[in-house]
Write a protein that holds these residues in place. Structure first.
Motif, mmCIF file in Angstrom:
data_model
loop_
_atom_site.group_PDB
_atom_site.id
_atom_site.type_symbol
_atom_site.label_atom_id
_atom_site.label_comp_id
_atom_site.label_asym_id
_atom_site.label_seq_id
_atom_site.Cartn_x
_atom_site.Cartn_y
_atom_site.Cartn_z
ATOM 1 N N LEU A 132 0.864 -1.194 0.000
ATOM 2 C CA LEU A 132 0.000 0.000 0.000
ATOM 3 C C LEU A 132 0.899 1.243 0.000
ATOM 4 C CD1 LEU A 132 -2.633 -1.076 2.694
ATOM 5 C CD2 LEU A 132 -2.863 -1.167 0.222
ATOM 6 N N ILE A 167 -2.839 6.006 -1.142
ATOM 7 C CA ILE A 167 -4.128 5.361 -0.873
ATOM 8 C C ILE A 167 -4.353 5.307 0.620
ATOM 9 C CG2 ILE A 167 -3.130 3.032 -0.924
ATOM 10 C CD1 ILE A 167 -5.813 2.060 -2.064
ATOM 11 N N THR A 168 -5.596 5.441 1.019
ATOM 12 C CA THR A 168 -6.000 5.293 2.424
ATOM 13 C C THR A 168 -6.874 4.048 2.528
ATOM 14 O OG1 THR A 168 -5.968 7.693 2.721
ATOM 15 C CG2 THR A 168 -7.181 6.394 4.354
ATOM 16 N N PRO A 169 -6.370 2.956 3.121
ATOM 17 C CA PRO A 169 -7.159 1.704 3.179
ATOM 18 C C PRO A 169 -8.375 1.875 4.068
ATOM 19 C CG PRO A 169 -5.167 1.509 4.508
ATOM 20 C CD PRO A 169 -5.045 2.785 3.758
ATOM 21 N N ARG A 170 -9.451 1.183 3.663
ATOM 22 C CA ARG A 170 -10.687 1.150 4.440
ATOM 23 C C ARG A 170 -11.136 -0.286 4.631
ATOM 24 N NH1 ARG A 170 -13.659 5.843 1.010
ATOM 25 N NH2 ARG A 170 -12.412 4.877 -0.618
ATOM 26 N N ASP A 172 -12.373 -2.645 1.693
ATOM 27 C CA ASP A 172 -11.532 -2.921 0.524
ATOM 28 C C ASP A 172 -11.352 -4.421 0.352
ATOM 29 O OD1 ASP A 172 -11.407 -0.242 0.461
ATOM 30 O OD2 ASP A 172 -9.286 -0.071 1.024
ATOM 31 N N TYR A 229 -6.736 -4.880 -6.682
ATOM 32 C CA TYR A 229 -7.130 -4.294 -5.398
ATOM 33 C C TYR A 229 -8.266 -3.307 -5.664
ATOM 34 C CZ TYR A 229 -6.683 -2.211 -0.729
ATOM 35 O OH TYR A 229 -6.917 -1.784 0.554
ATOM 36 N N ASP A 232 -11.308 -0.742 -3.892
ATOM 37 C CA ASP A 232 -11.708 -0.089 -2.648
ATOM 38 C C ASP A 232 -13.198 -0.258 -2.424
ATOM 39 O OD1 ASP A 232 -12.867 1.576 -4.462
ATOM 40 O OD2 ASP A 232 -11.657 3.330 -3.985
ATOM 41 N N GLU A 233 -13.696 0.323 -1.330
ATOM 42 C CA GLU A 233 -15.098 0.122 -0.951
ATOM 43 C C GLU A 233 -16.062 0.851 -1.877
ATOM 44 O OE1 GLU A 233 -15.551 3.685 2.354
ATOM 45 O OE2 GLU A 233 -15.550 1.609 3.007
ATOM 46 N N GLU A 234 -15.547 1.734 -2.739
ATOM 47 C CA GLU A 234 -16.390 2.392 -3.730
ATOM 48 C C GLU A 234 -16.421 1.665 -5.060
ATOM 49 O OE1 GLU A 234 -14.962 6.320 -4.070
ATOM 50 O OE2 GLU A 234 -15.594 6.938 -2.050
ATOM 51 N N ARG A 273 -7.619 0.125 -7.547
ATOM 52 C CA ARG A 273 -6.482 0.923 -7.118
ATOM 53 C C ARG A 273 -5.141 0.280 -7.451
ATOM 54 N NH1 ARG A 273 -8.566 5.870 -6.490
ATOM 55 N NH2 ARG A 273 -10.468 5.816 -5.244
#
Length: 493
Positions: free
Chosen positions: A44, A48-51, A54, A109, A111-113, A117
């Motif tokens: 990472l 990027i900011t992991p949530r 993900d 990878y 993300d939650e959206e 990424r």
């Protein structure tokens, strides 16, 4: 599929809107043996900011949206996460959920959206095949093979140096790609492609380091890799040239925007100067308006003074007329006494006292006659002064019209008063000796005439009712249409 029951967040976002450089997959093999678990290693980056929602999915090469995943696993949330740090993570896929065919797949990878990424290089699920070769050589062939090994080692060393040089070039290209990524977001797909090629170069370098002991067996593959690296380097050069051309275009556009901004700044300066001139003109108009208002007020005050003087003159004339009336009565009474005295003198000529009294009466009559003449001269002077005041009123610049004042007329004797020397003062009203002064109050804007019973305050309020003040600025108007147009212009601003 994944052991969890809930579905991962996906979207219909296409490849052009994805950011493949924010997560980097490491140690991805060319192929994985079917029937065993596989471990996915990824890094990472600070971009990027992991949530917690993900996930990492396995996609068949050629996918279009994130809904086309084959299987997925939720990503573990990092325990120690700071803003600018790089975090190494790993996740394990169970063999039961892995594909069974020999198609090409890759890790992605998401993300939650539902936005991708990062993506790995392609790989396959198939068994590793090795062919056992029995080689019988002589001593000369062995020496020749050793010489070839030395050449291969030397060539391998040169390849390492070239790889290091390529790696340095790749680092420089990565920095340029990062700067280009900050300038234009639409080039992120090309940057991802360059970073993917960089990962393949690193993997090829690691394979070369591991295959140093078996250089003879892997010479063909090394040469193929060298050719592949050359092609990828050419592709990177082409990408760099395209980026440079894009940067030049951006610089040209920036210069054009600077010139446009300079031109707009000059126009703004002109507009500000025009606005300043307009404000100065507005101040001049306001000062002129104040001067006109002060002149109007002074004129109104002067008018009030003149009207008060006219009233005083009229009152004084009335007093003179009453005084003249009293003197006339006295004169008539003396005339009557004189007549009676004359009758008495004709009857009694011998009475010296009566003659003397008659002389005294005659003397008194002459004195009264002189006083009457003086009063008439004084009355005439007052009428002339009154006419001069009315003429001054008619010459006032703030009023458009005045009514001329007629001069006083001398009363004439009627036939029944023909025997009287000065006529009967009671035969005519006081208007015969007075001055017929019409109204002198007339509006300079609407030309409305007012009577004398209208006070100066009411007259001033009527004149001011014609003056329209703008609620947005200090301008005043007399025309209603011009005032409405001016207020409408303010509403457009």
């Amino acid at each position: 599929m994944d052991e969890t029951l809930d579905e991962p967040p996906t979207s219909a976002v296409f490849l052009d809107n994805c950011h493949f450089s924010q997560v980097i997959f490491n140690n991805v093999e060319k192929f994985y043996v079917p029937g065993g678990d596989i471990t996915c290693y990824y890094t990472l980056t600070q971009h990027i900011t992991p949530r917690r929602k993900d996930w990492v999915g396995i996609f068949r090469v050629g996918w279009k949206t994130t809904r086309e995943y084959y299987t997925f696993m939720w990503t573990p949330f990092p325990s120690d996460l700071s803003g600018d740090s790089i975090v190494q993570q790993q996740i394990q896929f169970r063999a039961y959920y892995l594909p069974k065919d020999d198609e090409y797949y890759q890790f992605c990878y998401v993300d939650e959206e539902g936005v991708v990424r990062g993506a790995s290089v392609p790989f396959q699920f198939r068994a590793e095949t090795e062919d056992d070769i029995l080689v019988v050589t002589t001593q000369g062939e062995v020496e020749e093979i050793e010489q070839q090994n030395k050449d291969l080692l030397k060539e391998n060393k040169e390849l390492k140096e070239s790889c290091l040089c390529l790696q340095k070039q790749n680092l420089g290209l990565q920095e340029e790609l990062r700067l280009a990524q900050e300038k234009m977001k639409e080039l992120e797909g090309e940057v991802c492609f360059l970073q993917t090629g960089n990962l393949e170069l690193r993997r090829a370098q690691e394979l070369q380091a591991g295959e140093m002991s078996s250089a003879q067996m892997n010479l063909a593959s090394v040469r193929e890799q060298n050719i592949k690296l050359g092609k990828e380097n050419q592709e990177l050069q082409k990408g760099l040239e395209s980026l440079k051309s894009s940067c030049e275009k951006l610089e040209l556009e920036g210069n054009f925007l600077k010139e446009e901004n300079k031109r707009l700044t000059e126009q703004n300066g002109c507009r500000e100067r025009e606005l300043q001139q307009f404000k100065e003109h507005n101040q001049e108009v306001s000062s002129e308006k104040e001067q006109l208002e002060s002149r109007l007020k002074t004129t109104l005050d002067h008018m009030d003074q003149l009207q008060s003087q006219v009233l005083n003159q009229e009152k004084e004339m009335e007093n003179l007329v009453r005084l003249d009336h009293d003197k006339t009565e006295q004169l008539e009474h003396l005339k009557e006494e004189n007549r009676q005295l004359r009758i008495t003198l004709t009857e009694q000529h011998q009475n010296h006292d009566l003659a003397k009294e008659l002389e005294e009466k005659n003397h008194l009559f002459q004195i009264l006659q002189r006083k009457k003449d003086e009063i008439e001269e004084k009355n005439l002077r007052l009428r002339q002064e009154n006419n001069e005041l009315l003429m001054r009123l008619s010459e006032s610049p703030d009023y458009s019209a005045w009514v001329a004042v007629p001069s006083a007329q001398v009363p004439t004797r009627s036939p029944e008063n023909a025997d009287l020397l000065f006529g009967n003062p009671y035969n005519k009203s006081l208007e015969t000796y007075g001055v017929n002064v019409p109204s002198v109050k007339k509006c300079p804007l609407c030309h409305e005439v007012f009577s004398d019973d209208i006070g100066p305050r009411q007259y001033e309020e009527h004149v001011r009712s014609h003056i329209l003040d703008c609620p947005f600025c200090d301008e005043t108007f007399q025309d209603k249409q011009v005032y409405d147009d001016h207020v409408y212009c303010h509403s457009l601003e």
